[in-house]
Design a protein around this motif. Structure first.
Motif, mmCIF file in Angstrom:
data_model
loop_
_atom_site.group_PDB
_atom_site.id
_atom_site.type_symbol
_atom_site.label_atom_id
_atom_site.label_comp_id
_atom_site.label_asym_id
_atom_site.label_seq_id
_atom_site.Cartn_x
_atom_site.Cartn_y
_atom_site.Cartn_z
ATOM 1 N N LYS A 1 47.981 17.643 40.531
ATOM 2 C CA LYS A 1 47.872 17.658 39.057
ATOM 3 C C LYS A 1 46.451 17.311 38.625
ATOM 4 O O LYS A 1 45.904 17.918 37.700
ATOM 5 N N GLU A 2 45.857 16.346 39.293
ATOM 6 C CA GLU A 2 44.478 15.944 38.996
ATOM 7 C C GLU A 2 43.507 17.109 39.270
ATOM 8 O O GLU A 2 42.638 17.405 38.453
ATOM 9 N N MET A 3 43.695 17.792 40.394
ATOM 10 C CA MET A 3 42.835 18.934 40.723
ATOM 11 C C MET A 3 43.056 20.091 39.755
ATOM 12 O O MET A 3 42.110 20.773 39.369
ATOM 13 N N ARG B 1 39.156 22.388 33.452
ATOM 14 C CA ARG B 1 37.890 21.999 32.819
ATOM 15 C C ARG B 1 36.741 22.902 33.261
ATOM 16 O O ARG B 1 35.778 23.075 32.524
ATOM 17 N N LEU B 2 36.871 23.485 34.451
ATOM 18 C CA LEU B 2 35.858 24.435 34.926
ATOM 19 C C LEU B 2 35.977 25.776 34.212
ATOM 20 O O LEU B 2 35.100 26.616 34.336
ATOM 21 N N GLY B 3 37.070 25.980 33.506
ATOM 22 C CA GLY B 3 37.276 27.230 32.787
ATOM 23 C C GLY B 3 38.315 28.130 33.415
ATOM 24 O O GLY B 3 38.462 29.278 33.011
ATOM 25 N N CYS B 4 39.033 27.628 34.382
ATOM 26 C CA CYS B 4 40.061 28.419 35.047
ATOM 27 C C CYS B 4 41.378 28.230 34.291
ATOM 28 O O CYS B 4 42.024 27.200 34.406
ATOM 29 N N ASN B 5 41.745 29.229 33.518
ATOM 30 C CA ASN B 5 42.957 29.140 32.718
ATOM 31 C C ASN B 5 43.684 30.478 32.798
ATOM 32 O O ASN B 5 43.168 31.458 32.275
ATOM 33 N N SER C 1 45.249 27.742 35.701
ATOM 34 C CA SER C 1 44.513 26.971 36.698
ATOM 35 C C SER C 1 44.527 27.577 38.100
ATOM 36 O O SER C 1 43.640 27.294 38.897
ATOM 37 N N VAL C 2 45.512 28.391 38.405
ATOM 38 C CA VAL C 2 45.569 29.034 39.722
ATOM 39 C C VAL C 2 45.872 30.515 39.574
ATOM 40 O O VAL C 2 46.505 30.907 38.600
ATOM 41 N N PRO C 3 45.411 31.336 40.465
ATOM 42 C CA PRO C 3 44.530 31.006 41.568
ATOM 43 C C PRO C 3 43.102 30.772 41.092
ATOM 44 O O PRO C 3 42.644 31.424 40.153
ATOM 45 N N ALA C 4 42.425 29.838 41.709
ATOM 46 C CA ALA C 4 41.010 29.570 41.440
ATOM 47 C C ALA C 4 40.251 29.838 42.724
ATOM 48 O O ALA C 4 40.552 29.257 43.759
ATOM 49 N N VAL C 5 39.286 30.748 42.660
ATOM 50 C CA VAL C 5 38.588 31.200 43.858
ATOM 51 C C VAL C 5 37.135 30.753 43.833
ATOM 52 O O VAL C 5 36.444 30.912 42.824
ATOM 53 N N PHE C 6 36.701 30.199 44.968
ATOM 54 C CA PHE C 6 35.311 29.801 45.166
ATOM 55 C C PHE C 6 34.769 30.578 46.349
ATOM 56 O O PHE C 6 35.431 30.675 47.386
ATOM 57 N N VAL C 7 33.583 31.138 46.195
ATOM 58 C CA VAL C 7 32.925 31.851 47.287
ATOM 59 C C VAL C 7 31.536 31.251 47.446
ATOM 60 O O VAL C 7 30.781 31.161 46.474
ATOM 61 N N GLY C 8 31.228 30.825 48.645
ATOM 62 C CA GLY C 8 29.935 30.196 48.892
ATOM 63 C C GLY C 8 29.748 28.919 48.097
ATOM 64 O O GLY C 8 28.626 28.588 47.710
ATOM 65 N N GLY C 9 30.848 28.212 47.836
ATOM 66 C CA GLY C 9 30.790 26.959 47.089
ATOM 67 C C GLY C 9 30.690 27.124 45.586
ATOM 68 O O GLY C 9 30.691 26.147 44.849
ATOM 69 N N PHE D 1 32.152 28.679 41.914
ATOM 70 C CA PHE D 1 33.377 29.125 41.247
ATOM 71 C C PHE D 1 33.221 30.580 40.826
ATOM 72 O O PHE D 1 32.293 30.933 40.110
ATOM 73 N N VAL D 2 34.113 31.435 41.332
ATOM 74 C CA VAL D 2 34.088 32.860 41.005
ATOM 75 C C VAL D 2 34.981 33.134 39.806
ATOM 76 O O VAL D 2 34.609 33.842 38.885
ATOM 77 N N GLY D 3 36.181 32.581 39.823
ATOM 78 C CA GLY D 3 37.102 32.796 38.720
ATOM 79 C C GLY D 3 38.531 32.853 39.197
ATOM 80 O O GLY D 3 38.858 32.466 40.317
ATOM 81 N N SER D 4 39.349 33.387 38.321
ATOM 82 C CA SER D 4 40.774 33.487 38.588
ATOM 83 C C SER D 4 41.109 34.916 39.017
ATOM 84 O O SER D 4 40.212 35.699 39.352
ATOM 85 N N ALA D 5 42.372 35.257 39.000
ATOM 86 C CA ALA D 5 42.834 36.551 39.510
ATOM 87 C C ALA D 5 42.151 37.733 38.824
ATOM 88 O O ALA D 5 41.718 38.668 39.504
ATOM 89 N N ASN D 6 42.036 37.717 37.505
ATOM 90 C CA ASN D 6 41.426 38.851 36.796
ATOM 91 C C ASN D 6 40.000 39.088 37.233
ATOM 92 O O ASN D 6 39.594 40.224 37.496
ATOM 93 N N THR D 7 39.221 38.029 37.335
ATOM 94 C CA THR D 7 37.819 38.156 37.729
ATOM 95 C C THR D 7 37.707 38.656 39.164
ATOM 96 O O THR D 7 36.912 39.555 39.457
ATOM 97 N N VAL D 8 38.501 38.087 40.051
ATOM 98 C CA VAL D 8 38.448 38.489 41.462
ATOM 99 C C VAL D 8 38.850 39.951 41.615
ATOM 100 O O VAL D 8 38.197 40.710 42.352
ATOM 101 N N MET D 9 39.887 40.380 40.928
ATOM 102 C CA MET D 9 40.312 41.781 41.016
ATOM 103 C C MET D 9 39.245 42.717 40.454
ATOM 104 O O MET D 9 38.993 43.780 41.022
ATOM 105 N N THR D 10 38.605 42.327 39.364
ATOM 106 C CA THR D 10 37.527 43.138 38.793
ATOM 107 C C THR D 10 36.384 43.277 39.787
ATOM 108 O O THR D 10 35.858 44.377 40.005
ATOM 109 N N LEU D 11 35.996 42.161 40.416
ATOM 110 C CA LEU D 11 34.923 42.198 41.416
ATOM 111 C C LEU D 11 35.313 43.069 42.615
ATOM 112 O O LEU D 11 34.478 43.801 43.158
#
Length: 102
Positions: free
Chosen positions: A50-52, A58-62, A64-72, A74-84
């Motif tokens: 819950k804390e995480m 707060r990082l802008g992931c709404n 909250s999941v999935p939240a993806v980080f690449v190379g440390g 923050f990339v984004g959530s499902a929509n952003t990852v699928m677009t990329l």
């Protein structure tokens, strides 16, 4: 937030997920199909989940999941990852982070 940052930097690809989330499952599968073995943290199975989750929001992931980080980073959530993925940028990002060899 410190825990998120620390965990996100421990592997080339890190996914914060919930075991019951369909979109989380789809994103994990996308990375596996690319030949990437991400570190996965299931927030619903973690005592500090819950804390995480709050830190991710707060990082802008709404949501909250999935939240993806690449190379440390923050990339984004499902929509952003699928677009990329669809525009071809995800593969380059994964190569640059050392998650893909080819």
């Amino acid at each position: 937030m410190d825990r998120i940052t620390k965990l996100a930097s421990q592997k080339a690809v890190v996914i914060f997920s919930k075991s019951s989330c369909g979109m989380s499952h789809a994103i994990k599968r996308l990375f596996y199909e690319q030949g990437v073995g991400p570190a996965i943290y299931e927030l619903d199975e973690d005592t500090r989940g819950k804390e995480m989750e709050g830190a991710l929001m707060r990082l802008g992931c709404n949501p909250s999941v999935p939240a993806v980080f690449v190379g440390g980073k923050f990339v984004g959530s499902a929509n952003t990852v699928m677009t990329l993925h669809l525009n071809g940028s995800l593969k380059k990002m994964l190569r640059d982070a050392g998650a893909l060899w080819l």
